[in-house]
Write a protein that holds these residues in place. Structure first.
Motif, PDB file in Angstrom:
ATOM      1  N   THR A  63      48.627  25.291  64.815  1.00  0.00           N
ATOM      2  CA  THR A  63      47.443  24.485  65.122  1.00  0.00           C
ATOM      3  C   THR A  63      46.191  25.094  64.495  1.00  0.00           C
ATOM      4  N   THR A 200      50.023  21.765  75.641  1.00  0.00           N
ATOM      5  CA  THR A 200      50.646  20.943  74.601  1.00  0.00           C
ATOM      6  C   THR A 200      51.422  19.790  75.229  1.00  0.00           C
ATOM      7  N   GLU A 205      50.001  16.862  70.911  1.00  0.00           N
ATOM      8  CA  GLU A 205      49.608  17.635  69.730  1.00  0.00           C
ATOM      9  C   GLU A 205      48.271  17.179  69.155  1.00  0.00           C
ATOM     10  N   MET A 208      45.440  18.565  71.356  1.00  0.00           N
ATOM     11  CA  MET A 208      45.439  20.021  71.192  1.00  0.00           C
ATOM     12  C   MET A 208      44.751  20.407  69.896  1.00  0.00           C
ATOM     13  N   TRP A 213      43.056  23.405  71.929  1.00  0.00           N
ATOM     14  CA  TRP A 213      43.375  24.780  71.521  1.00  0.00           C
ATOM     15  C   TRP A 213      42.332  25.782  71.992  1.00  0.00           C
ATOM     16  N   GLU A 300      57.562  21.604  68.959  1.00  0.00           N
ATOM     17  CA  GLU A 300      56.778  22.762  69.390  1.00  0.00           C
ATOM     18  C   GLU A 300      56.989  23.074  70.869  1.00  0.00           C
ATOM     19  N   THR A 301      56.945  22.050  71.714  1.00  0.00           N
ATOM     20  CA  THR A 301      57.084  22.267  73.152  1.00  0.00           C
ATOM     21  C   THR A 301      58.452  22.835  73.492  1.00  0.00           C
TER      22      THR A 301
END
Length: 497
Positions: A63, A200, A205, A208, A213, A300-301
């Protein structure tokens, strides 16, 4: 007045150039259990703060690459993001030298409080930096500055924390209690990665990337304040206070030059030990989240959740390895871990690359278990390499130079090698290489001092009844005397020349 304070006030153990050949009852420190526990908690919280930062940065690497390096392609964004991660390690040796020597002169706890405040402030600052889209390359420059401040403060943080715990715990429980420092590492990393994973999942995404972030970095301020409060209430270590009393009589200070000239051998040994330790540590904790998402294409998660579970499992294993280190020796525990890692790194990465969730989890777990062998023993082994009067400074030099050259660059190097070679097994080969180096260094150049006093320090016990056994066989507690004599002879010869 409790026994701990009495022993600190009456300790007359000599740190002069002619070490004592016998021990007196008053030389032996009885460590108060509550004081030792407070030392472990307060120092571990600071270490948790350090790894909270590492956790959120590593888990947000992809990210942050998009936020601050939008002109780069996907894989190169990751390389640049980890490059920024590695930049902090440029300042780390400078901070290590400065804070390490100050820790040997002014006291361990003062420096630990300062480094924690600096670190939490720098982490908070990252959450406030405007993106590349807002202010262009200035955003990237501010990120680099914040990372440099983090690296500078971290240089004195971990080595100081290891020194403080090692000097504040009984000799026979040093491994187990010092392993609490790495529990702090895992808790900080779990907290950081857990928050990123949760955010997240909740925000998605897109949000984020837009603003979510920033949230993990902003949380650093209150954690830092709590840690500062706890550390400011700590007592100085018995070993440091005993050394200071001797110095008052002699007016003797060890300079940075003296550390490099007379203690270079343990510094070099320490650098190689830290090399394999941090390669494994940063590979498992810092690099793997991005390897799963960017290299292997996991969501990602999903990837973050797998590693989060693995780290939770590591916590009791780290404590167990610290316990075993006190029983069979930290050196032996480390050797077993290195051999296991050398044999099973390739199978582990084959499992990780299989695509099957359960096999991926198994591969990660194998790496994590062997990493726990080192995390449970290093906080007690590394401080034992150095004499008390130079322990903080020499350990800081050894640890931070190696961390800068090999630890922080591990994610960057591995990401770059995969990009160049297109070989997903590069991380396994690097782990094998580091393990072989480690086996040689630990086997031939590291003396196991588990259960014994630290070099140059008087014995530290948990109970009064242990004093009698020590006085009956004082040579066991003064195991380092001959080594100190050889060192003093070199110093005297150099002064005469």
């Amino acid at each position: 007045m409790d026994d701990h304070k009495k022993n600190k006030e009456r300790s007359r153990f000599s740190f002069r150039k002619k070490p004592k050949q016998t021990l007196q009852k008053d030389d032996i420190t009885i460590v108060d259990a509550e004081v030792a526990k407070k030392a472990v908690v307060a120092t571990s919280l600071g270490n948790a703060m350090e790894w909270f930062d590492f956790g959120i940065y590593s888990y947000l690497a992809a990210t942050l690459g998009k936020v601050f390096f939008p002109a780069m392609s996907g894989p190169m964004q990751l390389v640049y993001s980890f490059g920024t991660f590695a930049v902090a390690f440029i300042a780390r040796p400078i901070g290590g030298v400065l804070f390490g020597i100050l820790g040997d002169r002014l006291g361990r706890k003062k420096i630990l409080a300062i480094t924690l405040i600096m670190m939490s402030f720098a982490t908070l600052s990252i959450g406030l930096i405007p993106s590349y889209a807002s202010i262009g390359s200035w955003g990237t420059a501010l990120l680099l500055i914040a990372r440099l401040v983090q690296g500078f403060s971290t240089g004195g943080e971990y080595s100081g924390a290891m020194t403080f715990i090692a000097e504040s715990t009984p000799d026979k429980k040093r491994g187990f209690m010092a392993s609490g420092l790495e529990v702090g590492t895992l808790i900080g990393y779990i907290a950081g990665s857990g928050i990123v994973t949760l955010l997240t999942f909740i925000l998605g995404e897109e949000k984020m990337l837009e603003w979510g972030w920033r949230i993990p970095f902003l949380i650093a301020a209150p954690i830092g304040l709590v840690g500062f409060y706890l550390r400011s209430r700590l007592e100085e270590t018995p070993a440091f206070e005993a050394m200071e009393k001797a110095k008052e009589a002699e007016n003797d200070q060890v300079s940075f030059k003296d550390i490099l000239i007379y203690h270079w051998k343990p510094i070099v040994v320490g650098m190689f030990v830290v090399f394999f330790y941090l390669v494994v540590n940063y590979m498992v904790l810092s690099y793997m989240p991005s390897h799963l998402s960017t290299v292997l294409g996991y969501g990602e998660t999903k990837g973050l959740l797998l590693i989060l579970i693995v780290m939770l499992i590591m916590v009791p294993i780290v404590l167990l390895m610290g316990y075993f280190g006190d029983r069979i020796g930290a050196k032996r525990v480390i050797q077993i871990g290195l051999i296991g890692l050398a044999l099973l790194s390739v199978p582990s990465f084959l499992l990780i690359g299989s695509g099957n969730t359960w096999l991926v989890f198994l591969g990660l777990l194998i790496l994590a278990v062997f990493s726990s062998f080192f995390q449970g023993t290093m906080p007690s082994l590394l401080p034992s390499l150095f004499f008390t009067e130079v322990r903080n400074g020499a350990l800081a030099i050894s640890y931070n130079i190696s961390a800068s050259l090999f630890g922080g660059t591990t994610p960057l190097l591995v990401a770059w090698l995969i990009k160049v070679t297109s070989n997903r097994m590069v991380p396994a080969y690097y782990l094998i290489f580091a393990s072989i180096i480690g086996i040689v260094i630990v086997t031939y150049f590291v003396k196991d001092t588990s259960g014994k006093p630290l070099r140059g320090s008087p014995p530290a016990v948990a109970e009064k009844h242990e004093i009698k056994d020590i006085l009956e066989e004082p040579e066991e507690s003064l195991w380092w005397t001959e080594e100190k004599k050889e060192l003093d002879q070199k110093i005297e010869k150099s002064e005469e020349d």
